[in-house]
Design a protein around this motif. Sequence first.
Motif, PDB file in Angstrom:
ATOM      1  N   PRO A   1      14.980  31.927  19.134  1.00 10.53           N
ATOM      2  CA  PRO A   1      14.001  30.840  19.506  1.00 10.53           C
ATOM      3  C   PRO A   1      14.889  29.906  20.383  1.00 10.53           C
ATOM      4  O   PRO A   1      15.944  29.898  20.450  1.00 10.53           O
ATOM      5  CB  PRO A   1      13.812  30.194  18.213  1.00 10.53           C
ATOM      6  N   LYS A   2      14.247  29.130  21.146  1.00  6.32           N
ATOM      7  CA  LYS A   2      14.602  28.109  22.179  1.00  6.32           C
ATOM      8  C   LYS A   2      15.101  26.975  21.180  1.00  6.32           C
ATOM      9  O   LYS A   2      13.977  26.377  20.676  1.00  6.32           O
ATOM     10  CB  LYS A   2      13.744  27.792  23.249  1.00  6.32           C
ATOM     11  N   ILE A   3      16.248  26.344  21.073  1.00  9.81           N
ATOM     12  CA  ILE A   3      16.489  25.261  20.307  1.00  9.81           C
ATOM     13  C   ILE A   3      17.197  24.244  21.354  1.00  9.81           C
ATOM     14  O   ILE A   3      18.239  24.292  21.588  1.00  9.81           O
ATOM     15  CB  ILE A   3      17.336  25.587  19.144  1.00  9.81           C
ATOM     16  N   GLU A   4      16.152  23.272  21.815  1.00 16.21           N
ATOM     17  CA  GLU A   4      16.379  22.362  23.076  1.00 16.21           C
ATOM     18  C   GLU A   4      16.119  21.077  22.486  1.00 16.21           C
ATOM     19  O   GLU A   4      15.436  20.825  21.597  1.00 16.21           O
ATOM     20  CB  GLU A   4      15.940  22.913  24.156  1.00 16.21           C
ATOM     21  N   GLY A   5      16.166  20.164  23.226  1.00 17.34           N
ATOM     22  CA  GLY A   5      15.643  18.768  22.974  1.00 17.34           C
ATOM     23  C   GLY A   5      17.059  17.789  22.882  1.00 17.34           C
ATOM     24  O   GLY A   5      18.180  18.288  22.714  1.00 17.34           O
ATOM     25  N   ALA A   6      16.726  16.559  22.539  1.00 20.21           N
ATOM     26  CA  ALA A   6      17.757  15.492  22.721  1.00 20.21           C
ATOM     27  C   ALA A   6      18.187  15.577  21.260  1.00 20.21           C
ATOM     28  O   ALA A   6      17.668  15.810  20.297  1.00 20.21           O
ATOM     29  CB  ALA A   6      17.016  14.227  22.800  1.00 20.21           C
ATOM     30  N   PRO A   7      19.653  15.454  21.174  1.00 20.04           N
ATOM     31  CA  PRO A   7      20.464  15.403  20.036  1.00 20.04           C
ATOM     32  C   PRO A   7      19.868  14.403  19.011  1.00 20.04           C
ATOM     33  O   PRO A   7      19.459  13.288  19.492  1.00 20.04           O
ATOM     34  CB  PRO A   7      21.768  15.088  20.297  1.00 20.04           C
ATOM     35  N   LEU A   8      19.793  14.379  17.855  1.00 20.53           N
ATOM     36  CA  LEU A   8      19.373  13.653  16.924  1.00 20.53           C
ATOM     37  C   LEU A   8      20.378  12.509  16.448  1.00 20.53           C
ATOM     38  O   LEU A   8      21.343  12.847  16.448  1.00 20.53           O
ATOM     39  CB  LEU A   8      18.805  14.251  15.585  1.00 20.53           C
ATOM     40  N   PRO A   9      20.068  11.270  16.311  1.00 18.86           N
ATOM     41  CA  PRO A   9      21.029  10.148  15.908  1.00 18.86           C
ATOM     42  C   PRO A   9      21.350  10.182  14.289  1.00 18.86           C
ATOM     43  O   PRO A   9      20.451  10.406  13.500  1.00 18.86           O
ATOM     44  CB  PRO A   9      20.341   8.899  16.246  1.00 18.86           C
ATOM     45  N   LEU A  10      22.574  10.042  14.188  1.00 15.94           N
ATOM     46  CA  LEU A  10      23.301  10.112  12.753  1.00 15.94           C
ATOM     47  C   LEU A  10      22.575   8.945  11.758  1.00 15.94           C
ATOM     48  O   LEU A  10      22.359   9.250  10.801  1.00 15.94           O
ATOM     49  CB  LEU A  10      24.524   9.679  12.872  1.00 15.94           C
ATOM     50  N   LYS A  11      22.040   7.838  12.430  1.00 23.01           N
ATOM     51  CA  LYS A  11      21.521   6.840  11.677  1.00 23.01           C
ATOM     52  C   LYS A  11      20.210   7.435  10.943  1.00 23.01           C
ATOM     53  O   LYS A  11      19.719   6.820   9.964  1.00 23.01           O
ATOM     54  CB  LYS A  11      21.227   5.654  12.414  1.00 23.01           C
ATOM     55  N   SER A  12      19.467   8.421  11.506  1.00 29.20           N
ATOM     56  CA  SER A  12      18.285   8.895  11.050  1.00 29.20           C
ATOM     57  C   SER A  12      18.394   9.441   9.638  1.00 29.20           C
ATOM     58  O   SER A  12      17.377   9.524   9.013  1.00 29.20           O
ATOM     59  CB  SER A  12      17.495   9.856  12.093  1.00 29.20           C
ATOM     60  N   ILE A  13      19.628   9.672   9.081  1.00 32.68           N
ATOM     61  CA  ILE A  13      19.951  10.292   7.793  1.00 32.68           C
ATOM     62  C   ILE A  13      20.799   9.600   6.799  1.00 32.68           C
ATOM     63  O   ILE A  13      20.982   9.883   5.806  1.00 32.68           O
ATOM     64  CB  ILE A  13      20.489  11.865   7.869  1.00 32.68           C
ATOM     65  N   LEU A  14      21.029   8.225   7.420  1.00 38.40           N
ATOM     66  CA  LEU A  14      22.085   7.554   6.342  1.00 38.40           C
ATOM     67  C   LEU A  14      21.087   6.760   5.248  1.00 38.40           C
ATOM     68  O   LEU A  14      20.061   6.612   5.657  1.00 38.40           O
ATOM     69  CB  LEU A  14      22.452   6.440   7.423  1.00 38.40           C
ATOM     70  N   GLU A  15      21.688   6.862   4.305  1.00 38.90           N
ATOM     71  CA  GLU A  15      21.204   6.287   3.098  1.00 38.90           C
ATOM     72  C   GLU A  15      21.049   4.789   3.253  1.00 38.90           C
ATOM     73  O   GLU A  15      22.134   4.100   3.783  1.00 38.90           O
ATOM     74  CB  GLU A  15      21.960   6.761   1.873  1.00 38.90           C
TER      75      GLU A  15
END
Length: 412
Positions: free
Chosen positions: A277-291
């Motif tokens: 599969p094509k896995i492309e796109g902007a990298p996700l930010p670490l802050k999106s998973i912080l508790e």
Amino acid sequence: MTKIDHKEARETLVKSLQETFPGEESDELGAAVGHWLQSPNHDVPFLSTSMRKHCCRLLQSSKPPKGVNKRVGEDHEYYQLLLPIDWSDIPFPPVETPKFKFIDLFAGIGGFRIAMQELGGKCVFSSEWDLPAKATYEANFGEVPYGDIRRIDETTIPDHDVLCAGFPCQPFSLAGVSARNSLNQASGFAHETQGTLFFDIMRIVKAKRPQCVFLENVKNLVGHDRGKTFAVIESSIRSLGYDFRYELIDASPLVPQKRVRCYMVCFRDTDRTFAFPKIEGAPLPLKSILEEQVDPSFTISERLWAGHQRRTRNNLERGTGFTAFCADIDKPANTIVARYGKDGKECLIPQSGKPPRMLTPRECARLQGFPEEFLIPVSKGQAYKQFGNSVAIPVIRKIARNIVELLPRRGT
Ligand SMILES: C[S@@+](CC[C@H](N)C(=O)[O-])C[C@H]1O[C@@H](n2cnc3c(N)ncnc32)[C@H](O)[C@@H]1O
């Protein structure tokens, strides 16, 4: 019909088997009974026919229903009639109407299994020798994996469509190779305990001929020993009549972590052309998973932080070695590795007015795309090791979808 708790069933059966078959049972009996409870119409390693009959009698004093054949879609019906087991305390119970079967080798904590089960796969065999990893696996899937794969007779492994294996990477990883070189120790296939495990996968492939072999390893596998290691892997697979495709994929568009891994997909019939599969796109930010609320015990001490900074400065001047920085939480995290729990240097979260903090085990789970309901029953140190060793599930899921599409439709 009253349902029986799966753990209670396993314990009762193991105890009774030990009493009834003294000397015949192996130290894998717990794994064997657990596997059989999930797939009661399969032969499983280390559980003879007479032992299985004994289990049937104990759980339900009737014979297995006649006329139920062994096609995959009918497992559930058979199992319901035979074994009214209660799986309600585990987040990822066996699938009810399986579309295909797979095995989970070097299973760790079941990263492959989550993705494959979601797509309708039934796991018919798992193997993992690390005790804390087995505990996490059991808490989540209700099955204790078998231990050392080198001790499993490949002909006793149940038939399956897909063989999944994220085989140990230390013999091939950059860090592992340079540490072993400096100690004058062998790496790659020559690594004395871990190097030959790829050939254990091959002996299973040779005996069981699954439709597809799905492997994951570090990106350094491709260049290890100037490409010779990878050439051996490819030619071993091709020599068994399989196609061989691989791709280096960075997980960061799917999880907020830079994690480039080598994924290999090998189909038995080379006319079925697999495409990644094509896995492309902007990298996700670490802050999106912080508790939001994190216990102060995750903050590293002033002393450790000062030591990290000092070593980092010295090494930057020399141009080698240890570096520890606070992470930029607007960017993906560095690759989480098994040793992360030692000092957290790969990813420290900045905090105002105090030293940075480590990621929590739940944040590490999120960095690998584990669902929130995944249970973490082990110590912090073990959890870091387990998530560092694991796979990025969303990448596995995407690749697995393309694999499952190429499997022959069952029952048509
Ligand atoms: C890279 S990790 C795989 C992690 C897994 N893919 C996951 O999602 O958690 C490799 C695993 O192989 C296990 N292992 C190493 N040698 C083994 C052996 N001889 N038999 C069974 N498991 C083994 C290690 O304990 C480790 O958990």
